[in-house]
Write a protein that holds these residues in place. Structure first.
Motif, PDB file in Angstrom:
ATOM      1  N   UNK A  77       0.591  -1.266  -0.248  1.00 28.20           N
ATOM      2  CA  UNK A  77      -0.107   0.184  -0.067  1.00 28.20           C
ATOM      3  C   UNK A  77       0.724   1.355   0.200  1.00 28.20           C
ATOM      4  N   UNK A  78       0.837   2.152  -1.021  1.00 26.59           N
ATOM      5  CA  UNK A  78       0.780   3.784  -0.574  1.00 26.59           C
ATOM      6  C   UNK A  78       0.176   4.558  -0.111  1.00 26.59           C
ATOM      7  N   UNK A  79       1.298   5.601   0.734  1.00 25.06           N
ATOM      8  CA  UNK A  79       0.607   6.811   1.335  1.00 25.06           C
ATOM      9  C   UNK A  79       0.211   7.858   0.741  1.00 25.06           C
ATOM     10  N   UNK A  80      -0.656   8.116   0.692  1.00 18.49           N
ATOM     11  CA  UNK A  80      -1.267   9.594  -0.421  1.00 18.49           C
ATOM     12  C   UNK A  80      -2.050  10.265   0.842  1.00 18.49           C
ATOM     13  N   UNK A  81      -1.901  10.259   2.027  1.00 19.29           N
ATOM     14  CA  UNK A  81      -3.183  11.412   2.961  1.00 19.29           C
ATOM     15  C   UNK A  81      -3.111  10.913   4.396  1.00 19.29           C
ATOM     16  N   UNK A  82      -3.536  12.154   5.116  1.00 19.04           N
ATOM     17  CA  UNK A  82      -3.025  12.401   6.206  1.00 19.04           C
ATOM     18  C   UNK A  82      -3.763  12.896   6.614  1.00 19.04           C
ATOM     19  N   UNK A  83      -4.926  12.582   8.006  1.00 13.44           N
ATOM     20  CA  UNK A  83      -5.687  13.324   7.937  1.00 13.44           C
ATOM     21  C   UNK A  83      -6.005  13.458   9.840  1.00 13.44           C
ATOM     22  N   UNK A  84      -6.384  14.603  10.452  1.00  8.98           N
ATOM     23  CA  UNK A  84      -6.479  13.775  12.123  1.00  8.98           C
ATOM     24  C   UNK A  84      -7.416  13.226  12.840  1.00  8.98           C
ATOM     25  N   UNK A  85      -8.552  12.402  12.179  1.00  3.07           N
ATOM     26  CA  UNK A  85      -9.402  11.722  12.514  1.00  3.07           C
ATOM     27  C   UNK A  85      -9.655  11.065  11.739  1.00  3.07           C
ATOM     28  N   UNK A  86     -10.816  10.345  11.809  1.00  2.12           N
ATOM     29  CA  UNK A  86     -11.293   9.568  10.810  1.00  2.12           C
ATOM     30  C   UNK A  86     -12.131  10.039   9.934  1.00  2.12           C
ATOM     31  N   UNK A  87     -12.927  11.038  10.981  1.00  4.52           N
ATOM     32  CA  UNK A  87     -13.635  12.371   9.813  1.00  4.52           C
ATOM     33  C   UNK A  87     -13.344  12.617   8.788  1.00  4.52           C
ATOM     34  N   UNK A  88     -11.822  13.240   8.750  1.00  2.43           N
ATOM     35  CA  UNK A  88     -11.637  13.920   7.664  1.00  2.43           C
ATOM     36  C   UNK A  88     -11.426  13.664   6.897  1.00  2.43           C
ATOM     37  N   UNK A  89     -11.251  11.917   6.453  1.00  2.00           N
ATOM     38  CA  UNK A  89     -10.789  11.372   4.883  1.00  2.00           C
ATOM     39  C   UNK A  89     -11.868  11.754   4.165  1.00  2.00           C
ATOM     40  N   UNK A  90     -11.009  11.857   3.448  1.00  2.00           N
ATOM     41  CA  UNK A  90     -12.237  12.254   1.884  1.00  2.00           C
ATOM     42  C   UNK A  90     -11.351  11.979   0.832  1.00  2.00           C
ATOM     43  N   UNK A  91     -12.051  10.877  -0.246  1.00  2.25           N
ATOM     44  CA  UNK A  91     -11.101  11.027  -1.600  1.00  2.25           C
ATOM     45  C   UNK A  91     -11.194  12.096  -2.451  1.00  2.25           C
ATOM     46  N   UNK A  92     -12.090  12.851  -1.956  1.00 11.52           N
ATOM     47  CA  UNK A  92     -11.518  14.473  -2.786  1.00 11.52           C
ATOM     48  C   UNK A  92     -10.590  14.618  -2.818  1.00 11.52           C
ATOM     49  N   UNK A  93      -9.670  14.456  -1.860  1.00  9.86           N
ATOM     50  CA  UNK A  93      -8.888  15.629  -1.324  1.00  9.86           C
ATOM     51  C   UNK A  93      -7.446  15.194  -2.563  1.00  9.86           C
ATOM     52  N   UNK A  94      -6.580  15.993  -2.753  1.00 10.97           N
ATOM     53  CA  UNK A  94      -5.324  15.884  -3.950  1.00 10.97           C
ATOM     54  C   UNK A  94      -4.296  14.883  -3.086  1.00 10.97           C
ATOM     55  N   UNK A  95      -3.656  13.798  -3.675  1.00 12.89           N
ATOM     56  CA  UNK A  95      -3.321  12.847  -2.575  1.00 12.89           C
ATOM     57  C   UNK A  95      -1.969  13.867  -2.550  1.00 12.89           C
ATOM     58  N   UNK A  96      -0.682  13.709  -1.269  1.00 15.91           N
ATOM     59  CA  UNK A  96      -0.435  14.449  -0.883  1.00 15.91           C
ATOM     60  C   UNK A  96       0.833  13.318  -1.176  1.00 15.91           C
TER      61      UNK A  96
END
Length: 364
Positions: free
Chosen positions: A261-280
């Motif tokens: 699995x390749x890292x693509x994002x980071x969030x403070x909590x699970x409520x911040x998870x979104x597939x619409x954000x640009x990969x980091x």
């Protein structure tokens, strides 16, 4: 000369001169009572020039009227200018603080590395045996006077999470803290600074007073007072302090997680998870790979964690044996794409008591 000619001479508008007449700043030399025509003398051009200069300096028309009436009293005139200079100095200070705050908020949206310290924290160690041990965080105060007078703390330092700070033997560092005599050394990722401390015995208890460099210091250069109270003299190690999870879990297979699995994002909590954000791109944890036998390999920016003595996995958890963390994971499928959400238990979690954050991965 009539008002129109005087307006041309002063390069202004007739309406301005009429307004100046109404408020008493510049009255005509003569006003015809029958026709109400206003007449000005050429000498009044100098008075108009004074008014213009004072307006551009920021004085209001009522103040200008008073200043012109006090034209023959130098001390009074100077007092007006001194007051105005003090106002401008204060305004410039507020302006600079507002600019730094606005730029800081702008940078905060782009990165957490805003308004950072870059002080030398690699200082030679000088022992101070009386500070070794655990200290309770009492609070942050504007000054010693506010603390002594019994005023309530303005903040809880790191909020409700950090309740104690440890001074380890030999100045050994844990989490973001280290020390040498007279100084607390703080290494917050890419931000480094020192904070001077003193100790004092009060009513049989030992207290530490630290010149805390908070966000306010970065904006204004003013420190706050962080107050600690000595709890014990124990010689702690980082392992003693760190939060530890139960990692003695039996292996349960989970075919859905097998693979890389390749890292693509980071969030403070699970409520911040979104597939619409640009990969980091600039992520510390780069990838994680799960093997069918329970082995697990993680690639970080400057390290690779591999080997069952350091890290394994079981269904729903990555077991980081090297720091006793059980990092829960889950897989979410959105529009046919799988996303792996994994707890990130950094030093903030293990030493500071903060909630865990989350890394987001996609299948390689």
């Amino acid at each position: 000369m009539q008002i129109g000619d005087f307006a041309k001479l002063c390069n202004t508008k007739i309406s301005v001169l009429r307004h100046y007449d109404r408020v008493g700043v510049l009255k005509p030399a003569y006003t015809d009572m029958l026709t109400e025509f206003r007449y000005y003398s050429e000498k009044q051009r100098h008075s108009f020039a004074k008014i213009l200069a004072l307006k551009e300096a920021g004085f209001s028309l009522p103040i200008i009227k008073t200043m012109l009436e006090s034209d023959d009293c130098e001390d009074v005139i100077l007092s007006f200018f001194e007051n105005r200079q003090a106002e401008i100095t204060h305004m410039l200070k507020n302006l600079e603080e507002a600019k730094l705050i606005m730029l800081g908020e702008s940078n905060m949206e782009k990165s957490e590395d805003f308004l950072q310290f870059d002080e030398n924290i690699n200082l030679p160690f000088v022992n101070d045996p009386e500070v070794v041990g655990k200290w309770a965080v009492i609070g942050v105060y504007p000054s010693m006077t506010d603390y002594i007078s019994g005023k309530d703390s303005e903040s809880d330092f790191y909020g409700d999470s950090v309740k104690e700070i440890y001074f380890l033997p030999g100045g050994e560092r844990y989490w973001v803290y280290g020390w040498t005599k007279g100084k607390l050394l703080i290494d917050e990722y890419q931000s480094h600074h020192t904070e001077d401390y003193t100790t004092e015995d009060i009513d049989g208890e030992k207290y530490m007073f630290i010149e805390h460099k908070s966000y306010q210091y970065m904006v204004s250069g003013k420190t706050e007072l962080l107050v600690l109270k000595k709890l014990d003299n124990k010689e702690y190690t980082p392992s003693d302090i760190a939060r530890k999870d139960n990692i003695d879990l039996p292996f349960l297979h989970d075919p859905a997680v097998i693979g890389k699995w390749i890292a693509c994002g980071f969030c403070r909590d699970k409520s911040g998870f979104s597939t619409e954000k640009e990969p980091l791109d600039e992520l510390y944890w780069k990838s994680v790979e799960f093997f069918a036998n329970g082995s697990c390999t993680s690639v970080y920016e400057d390290d690779i964690i591999a080997g069952d003595d350091k890290q394994t996995w079981t269904k729903n958890y990555i077991l980081r044996k090297y720091n006793s963390c059980a990092c829960e994971y889950e897989i979410r499928t959105v529009e046919g794409n799988d996303y792996l959400i994994v707890e990130w238990k950094s030093g903030d979690y293990r030493y500071g008591g903060f909630d865990t954050n989350y890394y987001i991965f996609t299948r390689a």
